[in-house]
Design an enzyme around this catalytic site. Structure first.
Site, PDB file in Angstrom:
ATOM      1  N   HIS A 142       0.803  -1.231   0.000  1.00 36.53           N
ATOM      2  CA  HIS A 142       0.000   0.000   0.000  1.00 36.53           C
ATOM      3  C   HIS A 142       0.834   1.279   0.000  1.00 36.53           C
ATOM      4  O   HIS A 142       0.318   2.348  -0.324  1.00 36.53           O
ATOM      5  CB  HIS A 142      -0.924   0.036   1.216  1.00 36.53           C
ATOM      6  CG  HIS A 142      -1.990  -1.013   1.220  1.00 36.53           C
ATOM      7  ND1 HIS A 142      -2.866  -1.187   0.167  1.00 36.53           N
ATOM      8  CD2 HIS A 142      -2.318  -1.957   2.145  1.00 36.53           C
ATOM      9  CE1 HIS A 142      -3.688  -2.189   0.441  1.00 36.53           C
ATOM     10  NE2 HIS A 142      -3.382  -2.673   1.632  1.00 36.53           N
ATOM     11  N   GLY A 150      -2.102   2.046   4.872  1.00 34.91           N
ATOM     12  CA  GLY A 150      -2.516   0.682   5.163  1.00 34.91           C
ATOM     13  C   GLY A 150      -1.480  -0.161   5.872  1.00 34.91           C
ATOM     14  O   GLY A 150      -1.239  -1.307   5.467  1.00 34.91           O
ATOM     15  N   ASP A 177      -3.692 -10.707  -1.762  1.00 38.34           N
ATOM     16  CA  ASP A 177      -4.105 -10.092  -0.506  1.00 38.34           C
ATOM     17  C   ASP A 177      -5.584  -9.740  -0.610  1.00 38.34           C
ATOM     18  O   ASP A 177      -6.086  -9.473  -1.701  1.00 38.34           O
ATOM     19  CB  ASP A 177      -3.265  -8.822  -0.293  1.00 38.34           C
ATOM     20  CG  ASP A 177      -3.321  -8.262   1.109  1.00 38.34           C
ATOM     21  OD1 ASP A 177      -4.382  -7.752   1.495  1.00 38.34           O
ATOM     22  OD2 ASP A 177      -2.295  -8.312   1.811  1.00 38.34           O
ATOM     23  N   HIS A 179      -6.880  -7.080   0.265  1.00 35.51           N
ATOM     24  CA  HIS A 179      -6.954  -5.661  -0.085  1.00 35.51           C
ATOM     25  C   HIS A 179      -6.309  -5.409  -1.450  1.00 35.51           C
ATOM     26  O   HIS A 179      -5.328  -6.063  -1.815  1.00 35.51           O
ATOM     27  CB  HIS A 179      -6.240  -4.807   0.969  1.00 35.51           C
ATOM     28  CG  HIS A 179      -6.826  -4.940   2.343  1.00 35.51           C
ATOM     29  ND1 HIS A 179      -6.300  -5.775   3.298  1.00 35.51           N
ATOM     30  CD2 HIS A 179      -7.909  -4.338   2.909  1.00 35.51           C
ATOM     31  CE1 HIS A 179      -7.026  -5.687   4.407  1.00 35.51           C
ATOM     32  NE2 HIS A 179      -8.006  -4.823   4.198  1.00 35.51           N
ATOM     33  N   TYR A 305      -3.964 -10.930   9.511  1.00 36.09           N
ATOM     34  CA  TYR A 305      -4.205 -10.398  10.855  1.00 36.09           C
ATOM     35  C   TYR A 305      -4.773 -11.442  11.814  1.00 36.09           C
ATOM     36  O   TYR A 305      -5.151 -11.114  12.922  1.00 36.09           O
ATOM     37  CB  TYR A 305      -5.080  -9.147  10.731  1.00 36.09           C
ATOM     38  CG  TYR A 305      -4.462  -8.219   9.712  1.00 36.09           C
ATOM     39  CD1 TYR A 305      -3.257  -7.573   9.991  1.00 36.09           C
ATOM     40  CD2 TYR A 305      -4.992  -8.095   8.437  1.00 36.09           C
ATOM     41  CE1 TYR A 305      -2.629  -6.788   9.035  1.00 36.09           C
ATOM     42  CE2 TYR A 305      -4.369  -7.305   7.476  1.00 36.09           C
ATOM     43  CZ  TYR A 305      -3.183  -6.665   7.783  1.00 36.09           C
ATOM     44  OH  TYR A 305      -2.547  -5.900   6.832  1.00 36.09           O
TER      45      TYR A 305
END
Length: 401
Positions: A142, A150, A177, A179, A305
Site C-alpha cells: 500500500h 494501510g 491479498d 486488499h 491479521y
C-alpha cells in the site's frame, strides 16, 4: 534452487511492535521461521540474511523528503520532526501518519529489512542463483511514493520490481491479498513493462476503496493493470475458477520474464480484517499454479491479521515452493506450538460463510478481463539496452544514507 530470505539474527523483523492495539503483528515472522526450521524445510533451500536497504535504494521509488522523515522520526521526537516538515499537523498529515500508520521504535530499520529482502530476492533471481526467492517480511503493497498507507511505509514490492526491470523487459505482479494492491498498481500505472493483477475484496467502503474492473491503466500502461474485484465470502472453488483462467491468459499473452506474487494472508478464512473464505489449500494453490509456469518467481508476504493462520499458510506455501507436501503431516513442536491449539495442525479450513460471488458474476468478470487482454499487443517489448548500473556500486555516500 529456492532462496529464502529472512532476518533471523536476532529475530529482528519479528521484534518490532506497531503497538499493542494494532492489527499488524510482525511477530508472525518469528512464528513462520520457527515452523520452517522444525518442519526441516531449511534443508531444501538456501536461507540467507539479506542486506538491509539503504535510504538511497528506497528513493528509487519514494521521495527523498519522505524517506528523510522516516529516518529522522521516532515516538520520542515525532512532534519536533513534524514541525520541520510543515508544522505539527501538516507534517504528519502530508505523510499520512496516524492510527493506521503510527510511528513506532525502529520504523526505518523495520522498513530497511523488508525492502532489503525484496531487493536481495530480485538480485538472486536475475543472477540465476535462484528460481524462486521468498521474502515473507515483504509484500507491503500500500505504501505510496510520498506517504505511508494501510500499515505500509516502504513499498518493498515496487523496489523489488524495479530491480527485476534492470534485467527483464516485462515483469508481472500478482496480488492475492484481500486488499487491493493499490500502491504497486499506482507505481506502474502508465507503463507496459509491468503488468499488475490484483484479486481483492471490493465494495461497501472496504479499504482502500480502489481496484474497480474498469481501472486498467493510463497512456502506455493502458490495459496493463488488471483488477479482479470480488465480493464477500469467496471460497476455494470460486477463487480458482477465476484465478487460473485469468493468470493463464496473462502468462500466455504478456510473457513476463519474472513474476512477483504477493501472498497476503488476510484472504484466508477467519482473518480479523478480511471477509474472504479461502482455506490454506485454496490460498496455496495460487503459489502452486504460478510455480507450474517455471518462470523466475518471487514470493512476498503482506497482510494477515490472524497470525496463527497466516503463519500456517506461509509455512505451507514455502513447502509448495520447495516441493515438499505438508498437507498430511503432524505439526512438529516449535517455539510457538501453544498458539496452534487445540488441533495443533497445519491447516486453515473454510467456514460456512456465504459466498456472495455468483457463478454468473465470476464468468462475466473473467470474460471481460480476458477480452481486454486480447485487445492489447502480444508480449510488448522494449529495445535492447545496457543493464543500468546499480547505485550501490558507485555512490560513495551510500553507506551513510
Amino acid at each position: 534452487m529456492v532462496m529464502f530470505y529472512f532476518n533471523n539474527v536476532p529475530d529482528d523483523v519479528g521484534n518490532f511492535n506497531f503497538g499493542a492495539w494494532h492489527n499488524m503483528k510482525p511477530k508472525r515472522m518469528q512464528m513462520v521461521h520457527s515452523m520452517l526450521v522444525n518442519y526441516r524445510l531449511h534443508e531444501h533451500m538456501d536461507m540467507m540474511i539479506p542486506t538491509r536497504s539503504t535510504a538511497l535504494q528506497m528513493t528509487r521509488f519514494h521521495s527523498d523528503e519522505y524517506i528523510t522523515f522516516l529516518k529522522m522520526v521516532s515516538p520520542e521526537n515525532i512532534n519536533e520532526v513534524a514541525m520541520t516538515f510543515g508544522g505539527l499537523d501538516d507534517g504528519l498529515t502530508r505523510f499520512n501518519i496516524g492510527d493506521d500508520c503510527p510511528i513506532f521504535d525502529g520504523i526505518f530499520e523495520f522498513s530497511s529489512i523488508s525492502a532489503g529482502g525484496s531487493i536481495s530476492a530480485a538480485n538472486k533471481l536475475t543472477s540465476g542463483d535462484a528460481d524462486i526467492a521468498i521474502n515473507w517480511a515483504g509484500g507491503l503493497h500500500h505504501a505510496k511514493k510520498n506517504e505511508a498507507s494501510g500499515f505500509c511505509y516502504v513499498n518493498d514490492a515496487v523496489l523489488g520490481i524495479l530491480e527485476l526491470l534492470r534485467h527483464h523487459q516485462r515483469v508481472l505482479y500478482i496480488d492475492i491479498d484481500v486488499h487491493h494492491g493499490d500502491g504497486v498498481e499506482e507505481a506502474f500505472y502508465t507503463t507496459d513493462r509491468v503488468m499488475t493483477c490484483s484479486f481483492h475484496q471490493y465494495g461497501n467502503g472496504f479499504f482502500p476503496g480502489t481496484g474497480q474492473r474498469k481501472d486498467t491503466g493510463l497512456g502506455k500502461g493502458k490495459r496493463y493493470a488488471v483488477n479482479v474485484p470480488l465480493q464477500v465470502g469467496v471460497d476455494d472453488e470460486a477463487y480458482k475458477s477465476i484465478f487460473q483462467p485469468v493468470i493463464k491468459h496473462i502468462m500466455e499473452w504478456y510473457r513476463p520474464g519474472a513474476v512477483v506474487l504477493q501472498c497476503g494472508g488476510d484472504s484466508l478464512a477467519g482473518d480479523r480484517l478480511g471477509s474472504f473464505n479461502l482455506s490454506m489449500s485454496g490460498h496455496g494453490s495460487c503459489v502452486e499454479y504460478l510455480r507450474s509456469f517455471n518462470v523466475p518467481l518471487m514470493l512476498l508476504g503482506g497482510g494477515g491479521y490472524n497470525i496463527r493462520n497466516t503463519s500456517r499458510a506461509w509455512t505451507y506455501e514455502t513447502g509448495i515452493a520447495v516441493g515438499v507436501d505438508l498437507t498430511e503431516t503432524e505439526m512438529p513442536y516449535n517455539n510457538y506450538f501453544e498458539y496452534f491449539g487445540p488441533e495443533y495442525r497445519l491447516d486453515v479450513r473454510s467456514t460456512n460463510m456465504k459466498n456472495h460471488n455468483s457463478r454468473h458474476y465470476l464468468e462475466k468478470l473473467t470474460a471481460e478481463i480476458v477480452e481486454n487482454l486480447r485487445s492489447m499487443p502480444f508480449a510488448p517489448s522494449v529495445g535492447l539496452q545496457e543493464v543500468p548500473r546499480d547505485p550501490k556500486y558507485y555512490d560513495s555516500d551510500d553507506s551513510e544514507k
